[in-house]
Design an enzyme around this catalytic site. Structure first.
Site, PDB file in Angstrom:
ATOM      1  N   CYS A  72       0.848  -1.192   0.000  1.00 50.32           N
ATOM      2  CA  CYS A  72       0.000   0.000   0.000  1.00 50.32           C
ATOM      3  C   CYS A  72       0.886   1.245   0.000  1.00 50.32           C
ATOM      4  CB  CYS A  72      -0.894  -0.003   1.244  1.00 50.32           C
ATOM      5  SG  CYS A  72      -2.047   1.385   1.293  1.00 50.32           S
ATOM      6  N   HIS A  81      -9.221  -3.468  -2.698  1.00 49.25           N
ATOM      7  CA  HIS A  81      -8.195  -2.783  -1.904  1.00 49.25           C
ATOM      8  C   HIS A  81      -8.551  -1.300  -1.768  1.00 49.25           C
ATOM      9  CE1 HIS A  81      -3.846  -1.976  -0.706  1.00 49.25           C
ATOM     10  NE2 HIS A  81      -4.294  -0.780  -0.993  1.00 49.25           N
ATOM     11  N   GLU A  82      -8.988  -0.688  -2.891  1.00 51.85           N
ATOM     12  CA  GLU A  82      -9.334   0.747  -2.852  1.00 51.85           C
ATOM     13  C   GLU A  82     -10.621   0.989  -2.076  1.00 51.85           C
ATOM     14  OE1 GLU A  82      -5.959   0.740  -4.780  1.00 51.85           O
ATOM     15  OE2 GLU A  82      -6.916   2.289  -3.584  1.00 51.85           O
ATOM     16  N   HIS A 125     -10.153   1.240   1.554  1.00 50.20           N
ATOM     17  CA  HIS A 125      -9.649   2.536   2.037  1.00 50.20           C
ATOM     18  C   HIS A 125     -10.812   3.497   2.336  1.00 50.20           C
ATOM     19  CE1 HIS A 125      -5.322   2.252   1.925  1.00 50.20           C
ATOM     20  NE2 HIS A 125      -5.285   1.892   0.659  1.00 50.20           N
TER      21      HIS A 125
HETATM   22  O1  SB7 Z   1      -4.603   2.116  -2.158  1.00 54.37           O
HETATM   23  C1  SB7 Z   1      -3.742   2.019  -3.236  1.00 54.37           C
HETATM   24  N1  SB7 Z   1      -2.477   1.575  -2.903  1.00 54.37           N
HETATM   25  O2  SB7 Z   1      -2.038   1.768  -1.689  1.00 54.37           O
HETATM   26  C2  SB7 Z   1      -1.586   1.168  -3.974  1.00 54.37           C
HETATM   27  C3  SB7 Z   1      -1.469  -0.345  -4.078  1.00 54.37           C
HETATM   28  C4  SB7 Z   1      -2.735  -0.985  -4.534  1.00 54.37           C
HETATM   29  C5  SB7 Z   1      -2.758  -2.484  -4.521  1.00 54.37           C
HETATM   30  C6  SB7 Z   1      -1.627  -3.248  -4.227  1.00 54.37           C
HETATM   31  C7  SB7 Z   1      -1.725  -4.645  -4.227  1.00 54.37           C
HETATM   32  C8  SB7 Z   1      -2.932  -5.256  -4.520  1.00 54.37           C
HETATM   33  C9  SB7 Z   1      -4.034  -4.476  -4.804  1.00 54.37           C
HETATM   34  C10 SB7 Z   1      -3.942  -3.100  -4.810  1.00 54.37           C
HETATM   35 NI    NI Z   2      -3.592   1.185  -0.467  1.00 47.10          NI
END
Ligand code: SB7
Ligand code: NI
Length: 183
Positions: free
Chosen positions: A110, A153-154, A157
């Protein structure tokens, strides 16, 4: 332009808050922020620009990561079948999902976490998302595999959830229930 100094890091309370719905139609300020978020992702994936501005490559970004507790997120990536995803989304929500789960065997990282956190992150294998896009259109996206992982993942958040909150505390590499690796 957004650079790494604009991205808040774990420990900042905004990352564990539930973000608020965005007023529609999008006001100029929110529209500009979301466009900037999408541009950051494109810049972070451009070798020259990323090197010049010391950007960590990102496939997604959520407004709380900029200290903005609003339900806006951007994604810009290709999945393993070379499908392109490039969106600025407002008030996204999962309207349906599979029981089956998936995970990246490499785990997740992240932009707001400056450390490795090893372990499998179980996520729904398939999701359907509804949202409003940057042009103000309603979008309905059916996602699976890597794309489903990135969007979840987003979305996390926006709900104050970090990827490592999903990692099994007893055994980080235990295979999540009814899950198949995505890669
Ligand atoms: O929130 C976005 N972020 O921190 C960037 C990395 C996003 C991400 C990384 C690994 C698997 C799925 C999504
Ligand atoms: Ni992230």
């Amino acid at each position: 332009m957004i650079t790494m100094k604009d991205i808040v890091r774990e420990g900042h309370p905004v990352l564990t808050q539930v973000a608020k719905d965005v007023e529609l139609p999008l006001n100029e300020n929110d529209k500009k922020t979301l466009e900037e978020m999408l541009l950051f992702l494109k810049n972070s994936q451009d070798e020259e620009i990323a090197q010049k501005y010391d950007l960590r490559a990102g496939v997604g970004l959520a407004a709380p990561q900029l200290g903005i507790s609003k339900r806006m997120m951007a994604v810009h990536f290709q999945d393993f079948d070379e499908n392109e995803y490039s969106y600025g989304l407002i008030n996204p929500k999962i309207v349906s999902h599979s029981i089956a789960q998936t995970y990246l065997s490499s785990g997740e990282g992240c932009l707001s976490v400056d450390r490795e956190v090893p372990g499998y992150v179980p996520r729904y294998q398939k999701i359907t998302i509804k949202a409003t896009d940057l042009d103000g259109n309603e979008v309905k996206l059916k996602l699976r595999g890597y794309a489903a992982i990135v969007f979840q993942h987003e979305l996390d958040h926006l709900n104050g959830v970090m990827f490592y909150d999903h990692i099994n505390k007893q055994d980080p590499f235990t295979i999540p229930e009814n899950a198949k690796a995505c890669d």
